[in-house]
Structure formats: structure tokens, C-alpha cells
Design a protein around this motif. Structure first.
Motif, PDB file in Angstrom:
ATOM      1  N   LYS A  94      -9.251  -5.209  -5.864  1.00 44.31           N
ATOM      2  CA  LYS A  94      -8.911  -4.264  -4.798  1.00 44.31           C
ATOM      3  C   LYS A  94     -10.033  -3.280  -4.512  1.00 44.31           C
ATOM      4  N   GLN A  95     -10.515  -2.639  -5.582  1.00 45.36           N
ATOM      5  CA  GLN A  95     -11.550  -1.628  -5.374  1.00 45.36           C
ATOM      6  C   GLN A  95     -12.865  -2.236  -4.910  1.00 45.36           C
ATOM      7  N   LYS A  96     -13.127  -3.482  -5.304  1.00 42.97           N
ATOM      8  CA  LYS A  96     -14.339  -4.164  -4.856  1.00 42.97           C
ATOM      9  C   LYS A  96     -14.255  -4.476  -3.363  1.00 42.97           C
ATOM     10  N   LYS A  97     -13.082  -4.847  -2.890  1.00 45.54           N
ATOM     11  CA  LYS A  97     -12.924  -5.112  -1.457  1.00 45.54           C
ATOM     12  C   LYS A  97     -13.162  -3.848  -0.657  1.00 45.54           C
ATOM     13  N   PHE A  98     -12.658  -2.722  -1.151  1.00 45.48           N
ATOM     14  CA  PHE A  98     -12.888  -1.447  -0.484  1.00 45.48           C
ATOM     15  C   PHE A  98     -14.377  -1.124  -0.456  1.00 45.48           C
TER      16      PHE A  98
END
Length: 227
Positions: A94-98
Motif C-alpha cells: 500500500k505505502q509503496k503504491k502511494f
């Protein structure tokens, strides 16, 4: 199609989709090298050709990561090949996509300003610097700066961060920094300044070829014509 267009991998023992941080760091190092070389060409030769190629490839790679799947990102595939013999370090997707969405916005802005409009300005310079900082921290330290903004914007606990930095825990003894170690760092900084003061003239001298007849860059002495 669902397996093609997805973000992150389902791995046994992990509740959410994850990615391999080791290949992400390898890919970040490769992208950092390309952008850094492009910046060198601009600063010392005034040549923007490599920068335009790099920006286009950078944007394409990040669009694939965010809107199709990281598994088809060329830089991540190369990174996977490089670190294929290393044990994976799983991080939350999730945080990597952001973070990579921010990468799309930055590279997209650079693509419009430098490639389409064919211009440069302090704006492109600052964006380029920001990209270099993000990539350097990711590749050198395993710190995703943009990921740290994820919890701020979405107000939810981030899971599976690199090095488990999301989990509140006490440091091991080997991770603690003593006062003497900090003093060594401060002393080293002072040593750098002292070295600059004492050896500045020596460092500015052009080196000569140790095995050559003359010094590098030395111009032949011109004889004055007899009057």
C-alpha cells in the motif's frame, strides 16, 4: 486479467499484499545512477539528451508499476535478477503504491516541462533534486521517504515497513550510538574543514603523469623571437 493488473503479491504469512524490498532498492539504485549521469551531462556539458531519455523511461516505468503491476516494471525485473540469490525482505504494498504515485506525478511534470515543452527552469531542477534524494535514501538506506507520508495522509497504521521501522520497539545494543561515536563523527567533520584549509592549494594543482615525460596539462614553453 486480474492476475496481470494487480499491485503486490500474496505471500503466506502476510495478511496484505507485499513486495520485495531488496529488488525495490536495487531498482532505485539503477534509476538513481541513470538520473545522476543525466544531471552530470547537463551541469558539465549542457547536454539534455540523456535527461530527456531518462525522464521518459522513468515515467513509463512508474506508470507500469502503479497502473498495471510492479511485476512488469522493467527496472524491478532487472532488480529482481540482480538480487535473486538474496532472501526476500517483504514490505507492505500500500505505502509503496502511494510513494510511486508521487513518482508518477514528479516524472510526469518533468516530462511535460522538459520533453514536451522542451524547457528547463528552477522547477525542473528542484524536481530532479527531489527524485535523486528519494532514490538515494531508498537505495542506500532502505528508507522510503514518500512512504512516511502515507500514514499522515491516510491516518492508518502502516504494515511491514523496511527494517520493521513501523513497529515500536527498543533498539538492540548494536544499534545504539554512544557519545564517543558521535564525537568521532563531529571530529571527522572538523577534520574535513581543517583539511580544506591546509591542503586547498595542493588539491587544486593539476596532477602530472607519473610515468610520462611531462606534466598533464602543461603547455610547452614558447620561445620568444629575437628582436
Amino acid at each position: 486479467m486480474a492476475k496481470v493488473i494487480q499491485f503486490g503479491e500474496q505471500v503466506a504469512g502476510y495478511e496484505i499484499p507485499v513486495l520485495n524490498e531488496r529488488e525495490i532498492r536495487a531498482a532505485a539504485g539503477l534509476l538513481f545512477l541513470v538520473i545522476f549521469m543525466a544531471l552530470i551531462f547537463i551541469l558539465f556539458r549542457g547536454n539534455f539528451l540523456l535527461a530527456k531519455y531518462a525522464i521518459t523511461l522513468f515515467l513509463t516505468d512508474f506508470l507500469i508499476r502503479v497502473f498495471i503491476s510492479p511485476r512488469f516494471s522493467p527496472s524491478l525485473i532487472i532488480g529482481r535478477l540482480v538480487v535473486r540469490n538474496q532472501v526476500p525482505e517483504y514490505v507492505g504494498a500500500k505505502q509503496k503504491k502511494f510513494a510511486w504515485t508521487i513518482g508518477v506525478l514528479l516524472s510526469g511534470t518533468m516530462f511535460i516541462l522538459m520533453v514536451l515543452i522542451n524547457s528547463y527552469s528552477p522547477i525542473t531542477g528542484l524536481i530532479c533534486l527531489a527524485c535523486l534524494i528519494f532514490l538515494f535514501f531508498e537505495s542506500a538506506f532502505g528508507i522510503c521517504l514518500a512512504c512516511k507520508l502515507y500514514a499522515f495522509f491516510f491516518r492508518e497504521k502502516v504494515q511491514y515497513c523496511p527494517g520493521e521501522v513501523c513497529d515500536v520497539k527498543s533498539r538492540h545494543a548494536i544499534q545504539k550510538t554512544s557519545g564517543s561515536q558521535l564525537a568521532v563523527v563531529l571530529g571527522f567533520v572538523a577534520y574535513i574543514f581543517l583539511m580544506g584549509l591546509l591542503f586547498n592549494n595542493q588539491f587544486h594543482k593539476e596532477p602530472h603523469n607519473l610515468f610520462g615525460a611531462g606534466s598533464a596539462g602543461q603547455q610547452p614553453v614558447k620561445t620568444q623571437a629575437l628582436r
